[in-house]
Design an enzyme around this catalytic site. Structure first.
Site, mmCIF file in Angstrom:
data_model
loop_
_atom_site.group_PDB
_atom_site.id
_atom_site.type_symbol
_atom_site.label_atom_id
_atom_site.label_comp_id
_atom_site.label_asym_id
_atom_site.label_seq_id
_atom_site.Cartn_x
_atom_site.Cartn_y
_atom_site.Cartn_z
ATOM 1 N N LYS A 185 32.952 -18.566 36.344
ATOM 2 C CA LYS A 185 31.680 -18.199 36.982
ATOM 3 C C LYS A 185 31.634 -18.751 38.409
ATOM 4 O O LYS A 185 32.339 -19.706 38.739
ATOM 5 C CB LYS A 185 30.505 -18.733 36.157
ATOM 6 C CG LYS A 185 30.589 -18.377 34.672
ATOM 7 C CD LYS A 185 30.638 -16.865 34.440
ATOM 8 C CE LYS A 185 30.542 -16.478 32.966
ATOM 9 N NZ LYS A 185 31.810 -16.513 32.230
HETATM 10 C C1 PLP Z 1 28.248 -11.934 29.138
HETATM 11 C C2 PLP Z 1 28.590 -13.299 28.637
HETATM 12 N N1 PLP Z 1 27.770 -13.898 27.756
HETATM 13 C C3 PLP Z 1 28.025 -15.141 27.293
HETATM 14 C C4 PLP Z 1 29.136 -15.848 27.687
HETATM 15 C C5 PLP Z 1 29.406 -17.212 27.113
HETATM 16 O O1 PLP Z 1 29.371 -18.222 28.065
HETATM 17 P P1 PLP Z 1 30.176 -19.605 27.828
HETATM 18 O O2 PLP Z 1 31.629 -19.291 27.970
HETATM 19 O O3 PLP Z 1 29.672 -20.511 28.903
HETATM 20 O O4 PLP Z 1 29.814 -20.094 26.466
HETATM 21 C C6 PLP Z 1 30.012 -15.276 28.605
HETATM 22 C C7 PLP Z 1 31.201 -16.021 29.044
HETATM 23 O O5 PLP Z 1 32.119 -15.535 29.635
HETATM 24 C C8 PLP Z 1 29.736 -13.973 29.097
HETATM 25 O O6 PLP Z 1 30.549 -13.358 29.967
#
Ligand code: PLP
Length: 372
Positions: A185
């Site tokens: 990110k």
């Molecule tokens: C659309 C979306 N939702 C949720 C997540 C989950 O985030 P995290 O990896 O911080 O748990 C991601 C991670 O890439 C994502 O792209």
């Protein structure tokens, strides 16, 4: 190897984290509290709650809205599986909705059609628009739908911190919004997440669930309900906090990079070898994904790019096509999500790249695609 993306941690960010490590207050210190206040000011929301990941943010959002067994939640079928995993983890039913092939996002019209088609028996409770890769979902239509049908809106803005819809930050346009700070990110704390809401009761519940179901009062500590340890450490908060003032400039640099890619890849698009992603004035450009023509073996393209020193990858999943969600696959499948999953190609992309990297990728990609 030209990496897909690079985390942007300058010396000031590293120093800020080291200071926390030297100070010894590793969790629940001043950095976390200050970062939450700065996020509230930046996003224009009443409450920002730091958590340990984007997935934890989504999980707590559903729990804080009392979504659980017997409930159904509409989820776009092109996303990272975490969006749908949390629906299952609270005991609810994910209802997959196909996405728009240009923006890769769900639309209010598609949500509306799914609401009309829903026959239960689970009770529809919420909509989960995903601002995929930073492209903003048009939230006005989504909010109207939610109001008309008495549904909650949980925005998955995991990829979209800093993206805007009609001049307002995405993630702040539903009941609860969730962001990720994973290293892919734009702003990263290693792992990490943020949940935002304007509702004081929901915020109280989020904070309680984040920390073992615990509340502090005059009588001391009480454990009010079962909760998690989903807290972010203070040294992670220090990293995120140091990056926040740069976010606007980094998104501007990403917009420029996306424009460069679009210009440089235009001839491949005109030749029908790939389709370029849609632009939007509020796009935060977390990922730049092109869609290869049908019949081009995407995984072979990834391997050939790797052989030329370029890291590329698929973009996101068609979640209903994964084994974990076979029982929830829509009849006839999600044609657009499946094509984006199979033919999507994410290219090296971050604010530290410029014209030279675009040229390197475009040359290699042209060579590879002209040979198939
Ligand atoms: C659309 C979306 N939702 C949720 C997540 C989950 O985030 P995290 O990896 O911080 O748990 C991601 C991670 O890439 C994502 O792209």
């Amino acid at each position: 190897m030209l990496r897909l993306s690079l985390p942007h941690l300058d010396e000031a960010a590293i120093d800020a984290a080291v200071q926390v490590l030297r100070g010894g207050q590793l969790v629940q210190g001043v950095e976390g509290q200050a970062f939450e206040e700065e996020l509230q000011a930046r996003l224009g929301c009443r409450h920002a709650v730091l958590v340990s990941s984007g997935t934890a943010a989504l999980h707590l959002a559903l729990l804080a809205l009392d979504i659980g067994p017997g409930d159904a939640v509409l989820v776009p079928d092109f996303t990272f599986p975490a969006t749908a995993n949390v629906v299952r983890l609270v005991g609810a039913t994910p209802v997959f909705v196909d996405v728009d092939p240009a923006s890769y996002c769900v639309t209010a019209a598609a949500f509306g059609a799914a609401i009309e088609a829903w026959r239960g028996p689970a009770r529809l409770r919420a909509l989960m628009p995903v601002h995929e890769f930073g492209h903003p979902v048009k939230m006005e239509g989504v909010r109207d739908l939610a109001q008309r049908h008495g549904l909650r809106v949980v925005e998955d803005a995991a990829c979209a911190l800093g993206a805007q819809c009609a001049g307002r930050g995405v993630g702040t346009l539903g009941d609860v919004g969730c962001y990720s700070m994973h290293p892919r990110k734009t702003l990263t704390s290693g792992e990490g997440g943020i949940v935002v809401t304007d509702d004081a009761q929901i915020a109280q519940r989020l904070r309680r669930l984040r920390s073992h179901g615990m509340e502090r009062g005059d009588g001391g500590v009480r454990f009010v309900e079962p909760g998690f340890n989903y807290r972010l450490t203070d040294f992670q908060a220090a990293l995120g906090r140091a990056q926040l003032p740069h976010l606007t400039d980094w998104i501007a640099a990403r917009r420029l990079l996306a424009a460069r890619y679009r210009e440089r890849l235009a001839s491949l698009a005109r030749g029908g070898r790939l389709v370029l992603p849609a632009d939007d004035i509020g796009h935060s450009w977390q990922t730049f994904m092109v869609v290869l023509a049908d019949g081009v073996a995407r995984d072979a393209v990834i391997r050939q790019l790797a052989a030329q020193g370029i890291e590329a990858n698929l973009g996101a999943q068609c979640v209903s096509a994964q084994p974990a969600f076979a029982a929830f696959a829509p009849r006839g499948g999600s044609a657009e999500a499946l094509r984006l999953f199979r033919q999507g190609l994410a290219l090296p992309f971050c604010e530290r790249y410029g014209a030279a990297e675009v040229e390197q990728v475009a040359r290699s990609l042209t060579r590879v695609l002209e040979a198939v």
